[in-house]
Design an enzyme around this catalytic site. Sequence first.
Site, PDB file in Angstrom:
ATOM      1  N   LYS A  28       0.311  -0.481  -4.589  1.00 10.64           N
ATOM      2  CA  LYS A  28      -0.621   0.480  -5.208  1.00 10.64           C
ATOM      3  C   LYS A  28       0.098   1.687  -5.790  1.00 10.64           C
ATOM      4  O   LYS A  28      -0.251   2.184  -6.853  1.00 10.64           O
ATOM      5  CB  LYS A  28      -1.692   0.928  -4.209  1.00 10.64           C
ATOM      6  CG  LYS A  28      -1.175   1.746  -3.050  1.00 10.64           C
ATOM      7  CD  LYS A  28      -1.772   1.329  -1.747  1.00 10.64           C
ATOM      8  CE  LYS A  28      -1.191  -0.021  -1.386  1.00 10.64           C
ATOM      9  NZ  LYS A  28      -1.095  -0.279   0.041  1.00 10.64           N
TER      10      LYS A  28
ATOM     11  N   GLY B  61      -0.595  -1.314  15.056  1.00 12.32           N
ATOM     12  CA  GLY B  61       0.061  -1.699  13.795  1.00 12.32           C
ATOM     13  C   GLY B  61      -0.728  -1.302  12.559  1.00 12.32           C
ATOM     14  O   GLY B  61      -0.363  -1.671  11.442  1.00 12.32           O
TER      15      GLY B  61
ATOM     16  N   LYS C 126      -5.126   4.228  -4.716  1.00 12.07           N
ATOM     17  CA  LYS C 126      -6.135   3.189  -4.979  1.00 12.07           C
ATOM     18  C   LYS C 126      -7.258   3.734  -5.856  1.00 12.07           C
ATOM     19  O   LYS C 126      -7.729   3.062  -6.775  1.00 12.07           O
ATOM     20  CB  LYS C 126      -6.705   2.662  -3.654  1.00 12.07           C
ATOM     21  CG  LYS C 126      -5.677   1.910  -2.798  1.00 12.07           C
ATOM     22  CD  LYS C 126      -6.232   1.648  -1.398  1.00 12.07           C
ATOM     23  CE  LYS C 126      -5.215   1.006  -0.476  1.00 12.07           C
ATOM     24  NZ  LYS C 126      -5.624   1.043   0.932  1.00 12.07           N
TER      25      LYS C 126
HETATM   26  N1  HSE Z   1      -2.368   1.415   4.946  1.00 14.11           N
HETATM   27  C1  HSE Z   1      -3.512   0.915   4.264  1.00 14.11           C
HETATM   28  C2  HSE Z   1      -4.737   1.121   5.109  1.00 14.11           C
HETATM   29  C3  HSE Z   1      -3.436  -0.558   3.941  1.00 14.11           C
HETATM   30  O1  HSE Z   1      -4.663   1.624   6.221  1.00 14.11           O
HETATM   31  O2  HSE Z   1      -5.820   0.794   4.637  1.00 14.11           O
HETATM   32  C4  HSE Z   1      -2.649  -0.824   2.729  1.00 14.11           C
HETATM   33  O3  HSE Z   1      -3.056  -0.042   1.660  1.00 14.11           O
END
Ligand code: HSE
Length: 425
Positions: free
Chosen positions: A105, A187, A205
Site C-alpha cells: 500500500k 502477531g 489505503k
Molecule cells: N497492518 C495492517 C492491519 C494489515 O493491521 O490492518 C496490513 O495492511
Amino acid sequence: MKKVGVAILGLGVVGGGTYQILTQNREFYQKTQDVDIVVESVLELNRERALSLGVPAEKIMTNIAEVVCNPDVNIVVEVIGGIDAAKEYVLAALNAGKTVVTSNKELFCKYSHELERAAKRQNAGLYFEASCVGGVPIIRTLLDGLQANHITSMMGIINGTTNYILTKMSNEGMTYEDALKEAQRLGYAEANPTADVEGFDAAYKLSILSSLAFHTKVPFSKVFREGITQITQEAIADGKQLGYCLKLLAIGKQTDAGIEVRVHPTFVRKDHPLAAVNDSFNAVYLHGDAVDDVMLYGRGAGALPTGSAIVSDIIYAATHSESRYSTFKNTANADKSVNFPSDFSSAYYLRLSVTDRTGVLAKITNIFGKNNISIVEMQQKILDGDKAAVTFITHESRELAIRDAVSKINALEFASVDSVLRVVS
Ligand code: HSE
C-alpha cells in the site's frame, strides 16, 4: 491449456499464503479458469523458510535479475513491503514486460503514477487488490461493480490492528498499552507498531481508495491523520454511556468544498453498521448516488485472506489479454482545480477537567458560542475535591473552530481539555 508462470518476491506471511493457495488450488484453476498457473520461482534469502513451505530447491532465487530474466515468468508478485527494494524490483519486473501484482500500500500510494507509467510503456499489467483491506475485494468493487455511481462518501475500518486494540479497550477494559501488547503477542501488531497505531497504514489505503472512488489522484500528503495512542479509558467509558463505540475511521467525502480525506479515532453510534465490526475485522461503508449504501466486511490482513486478493489479481491477469489500469488520472498530484479542505465539519466529543466553581461553565460555553460551536449534550461528573470532568457533544462544527476553542479553554487557569474526538452524527 494456457500456462502462466508466477514469481513471488518474498515468502513472508503473505507470500507464504499466496504460495499455498496457488499450489493447493492449481487444479481447481485449471478446471474453472482454463489456465495453468505455475509458481516458477520465488525470491527469498531465507532458504530454509522457502523449503519448509514446499518450494523446490531449484525454484528458490536470491537475485531479482534471475527472476525478471526468466522467460517462463509472466507475473511477478511483490509482497516484500516498504519502498526501497520493493520499488526497485517492481520497476525491474515492469520494465522487463512482466505484469506485477502487489500488496504494497505504501508503494502504490506514493508511486502509483510512476509504476503505472512503466507498466503502460511495456503493455504490462499492474494490480493492487491486496494493498487495501486484505481479502475484502474493495478495489475490484470500486473499479467494476460501482462504476455507475458518483461515490459521495466512504467510511472504513481499514486497519485491523487498531480495531483489535480499540475492541479490547472497549469490551475488556484493557489499557492501550496492554491491548497493544496483546495485539503484538497475536502477531497483529509489529514490534514497532507506529505504522498501524499512528494511522499511516490506514492513510495509505485511504489515499488509494479515495483516488479510485473520486476519480482523481488523492495524494497521501492530503490525508488528515490522527492515531489512537492518546485514547483513554475515560473517553471510551464516556462514549459507551452516550451510546457510541470508538473506531479508527478512514473517511473520504466528496463535498461542494472538495474532497475530504481523514483518518482519526471516531465515535460511531452503536446502531451504525460499522459499530458491529470488531476485533481485527475490517469493513468499508460506501454511498453511491445510484446504489445507495453498500458495506463490505471481512478480514483485512493475514496469510490466506491477503493471499486470496493476490491470487484473484493473478487470475484476472492470467485470463485477460488486455491489462487494465486505475480509473483516475494517475499523476503525482491531483489537478490544481481539486480542493482538499482541511477545515472540514463534524460533530465532536470534548472531555474537560475543570475546577468546580461558579462561572466556570459560563466561561467555557462563552468560548464555544464565540466559535460558533453549538452543544447537543453535556454531562458533568464531580471528582475528588473541587475537581469535575465535563463532557460535551457538539452539533456539526468546523474543525478549525474546535481547535481554536480548545486552545482558548486550555489557556484558562481552571480548565483543560483532556480529549477531543470526532463523532459520526
Ligand atoms: N497492518 C495492517 C492491519 C494489515 O493491521 O490492518 C496490513 O495492511
